[in-house]
Scaffold this active site. Structure first.
Site, PDB file in Angstrom:
ATOM      1  N   TRP A 127       0.894  -1.291   0.137  1.00 34.41           N
ATOM      2  CA  TRP A 127       0.188   0.039  -0.009  1.00 34.41           C
ATOM      3  C   TRP A 127       0.766   1.231   0.155  1.00 34.41           C
ATOM      4  O   TRP A 127       1.780   1.296   0.874  1.00 34.41           O
ATOM      5  CB  TRP A 127      -1.028  -0.018   1.043  1.00 34.41           C
ATOM      6  CG  TRP A 127      -1.771   0.954   1.471  1.00 34.41           C
ATOM      7  CD1 TRP A 127      -2.638   1.365   0.413  1.00 34.41           C
ATOM      8  CD2 TRP A 127      -2.085   1.603   2.718  1.00 34.41           C
ATOM      9  NE1 TRP A 127      -3.269   2.571   0.961  1.00 34.41           N
ATOM     10  CE2 TRP A 127      -3.194   2.731   2.281  1.00 34.41           C
ATOM     11  CE3 TRP A 127      -1.686   1.716   4.092  1.00 34.41           C
ATOM     12  CZ2 TRP A 127      -3.570   3.603   3.120  1.00 34.41           C
ATOM     13  CZ3 TRP A 127      -2.095   2.753   4.775  1.00 34.41           C
ATOM     14  CH2 TRP A 127      -2.960   3.550   4.449  1.00 34.41           C
ATOM     15  N   ALA A 210      -6.491  -4.926   7.166  1.00 34.04           N
ATOM     16  CA  ALA A 210      -7.571  -4.124   6.800  1.00 34.04           C
ATOM     17  C   ALA A 210      -8.724  -4.700   6.188  1.00 34.04           C
ATOM     18  O   ALA A 210      -9.692  -3.622   6.329  1.00 34.04           O
ATOM     19  CB  ALA A 210      -6.772  -2.735   6.150  1.00 34.04           C
ATOM     20  N   LYS A 243     -13.385  -1.096   6.338  1.00 35.07           N
ATOM     21  CA  LYS A 243     -14.134  -1.679   5.531  1.00 35.07           C
ATOM     22  C   LYS A 243     -15.048  -2.636   5.972  1.00 35.07           C
ATOM     23  O   LYS A 243     -16.175  -2.848   5.182  1.00 35.07           O
ATOM     24  CB  LYS A 243     -12.792  -2.286   4.754  1.00 35.07           C
ATOM     25  CG  LYS A 243     -12.156  -1.632   3.543  1.00 35.07           C
ATOM     26  CD  LYS A 243     -10.940  -0.765   3.883  1.00 35.07           C
ATOM     27  CE  LYS A 243     -10.291   0.025   2.858  1.00 35.07           C
ATOM     28  NZ  LYS A 243      -9.290   0.816   3.310  1.00 35.07           N
TER      29      LYS A 243
HETATM   30  C1  LMR Z   1      -6.707   2.028  -0.667  1.00 34.78           C
HETATM   31  O1  LMR Z   1      -5.860   1.451  -0.602  1.00 34.78           O
HETATM   32  O2  LMR Z   1      -7.708   2.495  -1.734  1.00 34.78           O
HETATM   33  C2  LMR Z   1      -7.616   2.188   0.586  1.00 34.78           C
HETATM   34  O3  LMR Z   1      -6.793   1.791   1.532  1.00 34.78           O
HETATM   35  C3  LMR Z   1      -8.064   3.823   0.909  1.00 34.78           C
HETATM   36  C4  LMR Z   1      -6.666   4.628   1.152  1.00 34.78           C
HETATM   37  O4  LMR Z   1      -6.694   5.359   2.219  1.00 34.78           O
HETATM   38  O5  LMR Z   1      -5.763   4.448   0.473  1.00 34.78           O
END
Ligand code: LMR
Length: 394
Positions: A127, A210, A243
């Site tokens: 991420w 998450a 989520k």
């Molecule tokens: C995402 O990866 O789209 C979600 O976790 C929202 C975010 O805050 O990036």
């Protein structure tokens, strides 16, 4: 002074949401930010959340502060949801945080307080907010191989080899389930192998979970986290309620530090409360209260579980449909991985140019690394996406 500031690079995911909003064309398809949408494109408030909010509105007699760690009942309920009794309660410290991102941030700060030299190992890819938070905190950062671009599956050999080279005391970030951005996840046997390596190397696992309930089921998705928490001497876990309870904007998360030893746990608990105090004093309460109300009431909990399960099954159904359509259009099985992936995302393995072409020519928005949010699709848009993928030559 303020003139000394320099521009910050835009967040890739949030920038895409803005581009989507500003695109005046009709029939756009948003497969960008990780927000669940139903077949009509709405992100509904879950039934149990509505009912819990109604009860809170009627029953809440004060808005006075809770404790620095948040309401202990929230921590208890969430520890039960995530760890399911894998670790005795007196071996677990926890604080409520503003969302899962807040938990990641506080967890990394805890690592830095305990061992300032520890490097943070991130899966490649991960991420995008992980590396930027680590960098912002000035912590050393490394990557380990995770995804095989050719097969669009886990690069197990690369992952195992890289984790086997992590020095003792360093921290390894793992996605507890539903890997973001790829959708590719270790099998249970591979998780077993990961735990063995982490133990042998003496490294500290840091689990970001998450999407519990979005992959194979609530307990199934927590299985690897529970295995790690019960078998490793220490673990840090950042859990998000955004989520699985659909309460994104309420900013509700829990940071858990597993130490097994009650004395160390007590000190960790004090450090976590201290961190909350330095950063924002008391964590937000509303979302945490909603979650606690749901998890501690059998009827609400049952209803929440069934709505979450419906959400999970609808995403699996969309995965199956998309893989089938692509099989039909391409006369090959090269997109079957979409049905194997789990969670909200799949990385389909296209260049940034092809992703831009999908956006410009077909009004389909996905993140530049070709991550798509499966929940952004519905039965009508699946064939449109499949045709577009074939049309741009992915
Ligand atoms: C995402 O990866 O789209 C979600 O976790 C929202 C975010 O805050 O990036």
């Amino acid at each position: 002074m303020l003139e000394l500031l320099t521009e910050q690079p835009p967040d890739k995911i949030l920038m895409l949401s803005q581009m989507y909003r500003e695109d005046p064309r009709d029939d756009k398809i948003d497969l960008g930010v990780g927000v669940y949408r139903d077949a009509s494109g709405n992100t509904p408030v879950m039934r149990a959340v509505k009912e819990a909010e109604r009860r809170i509105l009627e029953g809440q007699g004060t808005k006075a502060y809770t404790s620095l760690a948040g309401d202990p009942a929230f921590a208890d309920a969430m520890i039960d949801l995530v760890l399911g009794g894998a670790v005795p309660r007196d071996g677990v410290a926890a604080v409520a945080t503003p969302g899962g991102t807040g938990a990641v941030r506080q967890g990394l700060e805890l690592v830095r307080m305990a061992n300032p030299g520890a490097a943070v190992w991130l899966p490649l890819p991960t991420w995008p907010n992980h590396p930027t938070i680590v960098k912002h905190l000035g912590m050393p950062s490394k990557t380990y191989r995770y995804f095989d671009d050719a097969t669009r599956a886990l690069d197990w050999d690369g992952l195992a080899a890289d984790l086997d080279g992590v020095p003792a005391g360093d921290v390894v970030v793992l996605h507890g389930c539903c890997h973001n951005p790829t959708g590719a996840n270790p099998t249970l046997d591979q998780w077993r192998g990961i735990v063995d390596i982490l133990k042998r190397r003496g490294v500290v696992p840091f689990i970001d979970i998450a999407y519990q309930g979005f992959g194979d089921g609530l307990d199934e998705d927590a299985g690897p986290t529970r295995m790690i928490a019960s078998e490793m001497p220490e673990a840090i876990i950042a859990a998000s309620c955004s989520k699985n309870f659909g309460i994104y904007r309420e900013r509700t998360g829990l940071l858990i530090a597993v130490a097994h030893d009650s004395g160390i746990t007590k000190t960790a608990q004090g450090n976590l409360a201290y961190l909350n105090r330095q950063n924002y004093s008391f964590p937000p309460d509303h979302g945490a209260r909603v979650v606690t109300t749901i998890l501690t009431d059998p009827e609400l909990r049952g209803d929440w579980r069934s709505e979450l399960e419906q959400t999970r099954v609808s995403m699996l159904d969309l995965r199956g449909r998309l893989a089938d359509e692509l099989r039909r259009f391409t006369n090959s099985d090269r997109f079957d991985f979409i049905a194997e992936h789990r969670g909200m995302f799949s990385r389909i393995g296209a260049t940034a140019e092809k992703v831009a072409e999908l956006r410009e020519k077909h009004r389909i928005y996905m993140v530049g690394d070709s991550r798509m949010n499966i929940a952004g699709l519905n039965a009508d848009t699946v064939p449109i996406l499949a045709r577009a993928i074939v049309d741009v030559g992915i």
